[in-house]
Motif scaffolding. Structure first.
Motif, PDB file in Angstrom:
ATOM      1  N   HIS A 194       0.839  -1.197   0.000  1.00 39.86           N
ATOM      2  CA  HIS A 194       0.000   0.000   0.000  1.00 39.86           C
ATOM      3  C   HIS A 194       0.878   1.252   0.000  1.00 39.86           C
ATOM      4  CE1 HIS A 194      -3.324  -2.675   0.748  1.00 39.86           C
ATOM      5  NE2 HIS A 194      -2.731  -3.148   1.825  1.00 39.86           N
ATOM      6  N   ARG A 223      -4.398   2.208  -8.064  1.00 34.00           N
ATOM      7  CA  ARG A 223      -5.377   2.877  -7.211  1.00 34.00           C
ATOM      8  C   ARG A 223      -6.108   1.873  -6.330  1.00 34.00           C
ATOM      9  NH1 ARG A 223      -7.401   8.056  -8.960  1.00 34.00           N
ATOM     10  NH2 ARG A 223      -9.476   7.385  -8.315  1.00 34.00           N
ATOM     11  N   VAL A 263      -4.767   1.553  -2.647  1.00 31.57           N
ATOM     12  CA  VAL A 263      -4.817   2.651  -1.690  1.00 31.57           C
ATOM     13  C   VAL A 263      -6.261   3.063  -1.448  1.00 31.57           C
ATOM     14  CG1 VAL A 263      -2.517   3.554  -2.218  1.00 31.57           C
ATOM     15  CG2 VAL A 263      -4.471   4.315  -3.563  1.00 31.57           C
ATOM     16  N   THR A 264      -6.496   3.667  -0.317  1.00 31.57           N
ATOM     17  CA  THR A 264      -7.839   4.125   0.030  1.00 31.57           C
ATOM     18  C   THR A 264      -8.146   5.441  -0.693  1.00 31.57           C
ATOM     19  OG1 THR A 264      -7.078   5.431   1.914  1.00 31.57           O
ATOM     20  CG2 THR A 264      -7.565   3.091   2.318  1.00 31.57           C
ATOM     21  N   PRO A 265      -9.430   5.804  -0.787  1.00 29.21           N
ATOM     22  CA  PRO A 265      -9.766   7.106  -1.389  1.00 29.21           C
ATOM     23  C   PRO A 265      -9.062   8.266  -0.681  1.00 29.21           C
ATOM     24  CG  PRO A 265     -11.733   5.749  -1.242  1.00 29.21           C
ATOM     25  CD  PRO A 265     -10.650   4.991  -0.531  1.00 29.21           C
ATOM     26  N   GLN A 322      -6.134   8.180   0.748  1.00 28.25           N
ATOM     27  CA  GLN A 322      -4.735   8.179   0.318  1.00 28.25           C
ATOM     28  C   GLN A 322      -4.584   8.714  -1.100  1.00 28.25           C
ATOM     29  OE1 GLN A 322      -4.072   3.964   1.269  1.00 28.25           O
ATOM     30  NE2 GLN A 322      -2.418   4.584   2.646  1.00 28.25           N
TER      31      GLN A 322
END
Length: 501
Positions: free
Chosen positions: A394, A421, A424-426, A428
């Motif tokens: 990540h 994408r 990773v989180t929104p 991030q």
């Protein structure tokens, strides 16, 4: 020529004589962040018959000695500064091990350390510490002849144990019967206290056969990255997977999978068997695969306390900055400049966030030599697939996005691949966009030259952010600088303007 000669003299190599493979790895120098310049292995199977006969098989010895002659010749032509050699379970357990080691030392031209089981466990743990940021769990190093288990927490290593449960050893003692092997493993694990301490923590899987399992899982799951180090599987998913592997291996379904070498395929069932028992008994939260092990631990142990305390990821990024950026000092100034921006913008930031931000600064100019149309995608792939440790997948994806946005900008057609994408989180993604926008302002102002950014300071009044230039730099101000700064300010919910002093 002088610099090149010094570089050669500083290189170090390790010849690792294992129970399954014999390997040569050459590193550029002995540093906190090792840079591999050569890596080759020969699957010799020295431990193939040690448990049943007590001997290293003659054909395996012959094959290993041939490999060692080549390794010695390679070290000679590469002008390696210092060569270290180690041998593990097969050489220490076989009655003809001393004769083999004597012959091997004559070929290698150096002493070969026969590593004891507890020391092998310790070196494996040190290897994981060198390549994983703040590890917490149980390290399991599965070789051909033995399995080492040792508890790690941060930089602390507890006493480890060694068990005769390597892939070749299990194949040998069970007479190639998975059912017998299961009984052997069940009995061996009956009183292993180390496993109980793994509950709710990570299990760090070290060793080539476990890496083959990880490679198979990546292939079957369609996981976006092919990087082995740091690949993580939740324990429940790993348990289902290894049970499937055991069924498929018994039915010879794995024989045609090209991603697994032919010599490794027969051992997958034993690796899956071991991992299944470790998960059921130890109850870890996740399985983390580490390509850092005994060899890296050997060199990590040689470092000074101050060197060992350094951050391995930061060290790797500093090397990349030195080699690929237009100005290494500019990247350091950018890091300080971004500190100032975070304070002024009052951005929430954890210790890990700050660490990754500073690393992103070091990597922000590494793509400048690439054609402008491809800098974003090239740096994205370089960072996500980079040969460095002390970061999870990540984190790799986040760093890659930061630098991608720095080069590609934010138009719809420049969105990065979904496979990155997805890691990773929104939140991030938004943070990566913000840092990318900050880098776009910084590099446009300074042309990546040192001494400029310290003369351009951020200030905030109410909902307005200003970038204040010292008088000596006012000629650097232009419409393009202003538009990029306004874009940056909008990402933190403010209007933006340039101020000349």
């Amino acid at each position: 020529m002088v610099a090149r000669a010094l570089q050669r003299a500083s290189s170090v190599a390790v010849i690792d004589i294992g129970s399954n493979s014999v390997r040569l790895v050459v590193y550029e120098s002995l540093t906190r962040s090792l840079v591999t310049i050569f890596n080759e292995k020969a699957l010799c199977g020295l431990g193939r018959e040690v448990q049943s006969t007590g001997l290293l098989a003659k054909d395996a010895v012959d094959k290993a000695l041939v490999a060692l002659r080549r390794f010695r010749a390679l070290c000679k032509i590469m002008k390696v500064g210092r060569v270290y050699a180690i041998a593990t379970a097969a050489a220490r357990d076989a009655s003809n091990g001393p004769d083999f080691i004597a012959a091997a030392e004559k070929i290698c031209g150096c002493e070969i350390q026969i590593i004891s089981g507890p020391r092998e466990a310790k070196l494996s743990a040190l290897g994981v510490i060198s390549g994983v940021h703040k590890p917490n769990g149980l390290v399991g190093d599965m070789g051909g002849g033995s399995l080492e288990l040792v508890d790690v927490r941060g930089n602390a290593v507890r006493q480890g144990i060694t068990l005769p449960l390597g892939g070749l050893a299990l194949q040998d003692t069970s007479k190639d019967s998975p059912k017998r092997a299961e009984r052997i493993v069940t009995k061996a694990f009956a009183d292993v206290e180390q496993l109980k301490a793994c509950a709710g923590r990570n299990f760090y899987a070290v060793g080539g056969t476990w890496r083959a399992l990880a490679r198979l899982h990546i292939l079957q799951s369609g996981y976006p990255l092919k990087v082995m180090h740091g690949y993580t599987i939740p324990a429940a998913d790993a348990l289902s997977f290894v049970r499937r592997v055991r069924r498929f291996a018994s039915a010879n379904v794995l024989a045609d999978i090209e991603t697994i070498t032919e010599a490794r395929q027969p051992l997958l069932i034993y690796a899956a068997l071991l991992l299944e028992h470790i998960i059921r008994i130890g109850k870890p939260k996740a399985i983390v695969f580490s390509t850092y092990g005994v060899r890296e631990g050997l060199f990590y142990e040689m470092l000074s306390p101050a060197q060992r305390a350094q951050d391995g990821l930061v060290g790797a990024a500093e090397v990349m900055n030195q080699l690929h950026s237009r100005s290494a000092r500019h990247a350091q100034e950018l890091s300080d400049w971004s500190d100032h921006f975070v304070r002024i913008a009052k951005l929430p930031e954890t210790e890990d966030d700050r660490r990754l931000r500073r690393v992103a600064c070091l990597l922000s100019d590494i793509g400048w030599r690439v054609h402008p149309d491809h800098r974003g995608e090239q740096t994205l792939h370089l960072i996500t697939n980079g040969n460095f440790g002390s970061i999870d997948h990540h984190g790799r994806a986040f760093l890659a996005l930061c630098v991608y946005y720095r080069y590609a900008g934010f138009s719809a057609e420049n969105e990065p691949p979904d496979i990155v994408r997805a890691l990773v989180t929104p939140a991030q993604v938004e943070r990566a966009r913000l840092l990318g926008a900050l880098f776009r302002v910084a590099h446009l102002i300074s042309a990546a030259q040192p001494g400029v950014l310290p003369a351009a300071r951020f200030t905030v009044q109410d909902r307005k952010m200003m970038l204040v230039f010292e008088h000596r730099l006012v000629d650097l101000v232009a419409d393009r600088v202003g538009s990029r700064f306004k874009q940056l300010a909008r990402l933190v919910g403010k209007s933006g303007s340039i101020v000349r002093r």
